[in-house]
Design an enzyme around this catalytic site. Sequence first.
Site, PDB file in Angstrom:
ATOM      1  N   HIS A   1       0.801  -1.227   0.000  1.00 31.75           N
ATOM      2  CA  HIS A   1       0.000   0.000   0.000  1.00 31.75           C
ATOM      3  C   HIS A   1       0.838   1.284   0.000  1.00 31.75           C
ATOM      4  CE1 HIS A   1       0.954   0.147   4.261  1.00 31.75           C
ATOM      5  NE2 HIS A   1       0.441   1.352   4.317  1.00 31.75           N
TER       6      HIS A   1
ATOM      7  N   HIS B   1       4.859   5.955  -2.225  1.00 37.76           N
ATOM      8  CA  HIS B   1       5.561   7.021  -1.507  1.00 37.76           C
ATOM      9  C   HIS B   1       6.829   7.409  -2.268  1.00 37.76           C
ATOM     10  CE1 HIS B   1       3.612   8.299   2.086  1.00 37.76           C
ATOM     11  NE2 HIS B   1       3.481   7.081   2.580  1.00 37.76           N
TER      12      HIS B   1
ATOM     13  N   HIS C   1      -0.553   9.177  -2.816  1.00 34.77           N
ATOM     14  CA  HIS C   1       0.399   8.056  -2.843  1.00 34.77           C
ATOM     15  C   HIS C   1      -0.301   6.700  -2.846  1.00 34.77           C
ATOM     16  CE1 HIS C   1      -0.084   7.852   1.622  1.00 34.77           C
ATOM     17  NE2 HIS C   1       0.298   6.601   1.467  1.00 34.77           N
TER      18      HIS C   1
END
Length: 248
Positions: A65, A69, A99
């Site tokens: 997940h 970033h 992100h």
Amino acid sequence: FIRHLRAVQLKSPAKAPCFEECDSDEDGTRLKHRPLSFDEIDEERDPERIDDKDVLCVELAGLTHDLGHGPFSHMFEEYMNHSRSQERADGQKRKPFCHEEMSAKLLDQLLRVNNIDIAKYTPRLNRKDIEFVKILMTGLADNARWQEDKWGRPESKRYLLEIVANKRNGLDVDKFDYFCRDSLSMHGNIPAHVPVMRIIGSSRIIPAKSTIGYQEKTAHDILKVFQFRTTMHTEAYQHHTTKASLVP
């Protein structure tokens, strides 16, 4: 040793080494193990019954997940959104950078560019399951339409989207994980006043609303989670020393 806090350490030098993956069985358990605490629910607590594919999808979402970033974490998002706030030549506004959405796109790209057939490695999963992993990563607003044909699951399993990226109330394992990780790195211990496992242990499925609920006795504990989040942002993530160090 891999430091997670980067610029934050200029304000609060890490008091303990922090590995990329923590194998502790205490509250600092790596994120990969977090969803299992929610998913391994007995029949009394889970009337819809979570199957092995659901558990695997939540694990994959937990592991991937944060692929989106960029450098310097959330500071990169601020930079991207400042850049994207400028109007395009055609006068249209660009969509803000997120992100989580980038993580879903990168997962797709990794599978496509490397020609990875997920079924070869995990026969239980198909393309609909990958689409479900992506929505687990990004979360889904309460008023957003459920797409059963796309995700391969009935809306009665909507509560699964509250585990990794909870758009309903913000209480998810991502938050639990980085609280424990960053507190360990900054202060040398896990915040005992935020009883993560007690909160997870009090969780129950509410079938009528397809959501995860918590016993009333943990209301104060849940309040502490958000109070601690404010503390971490004030004293670390958004501290003026941290922010000044990231300005070019």
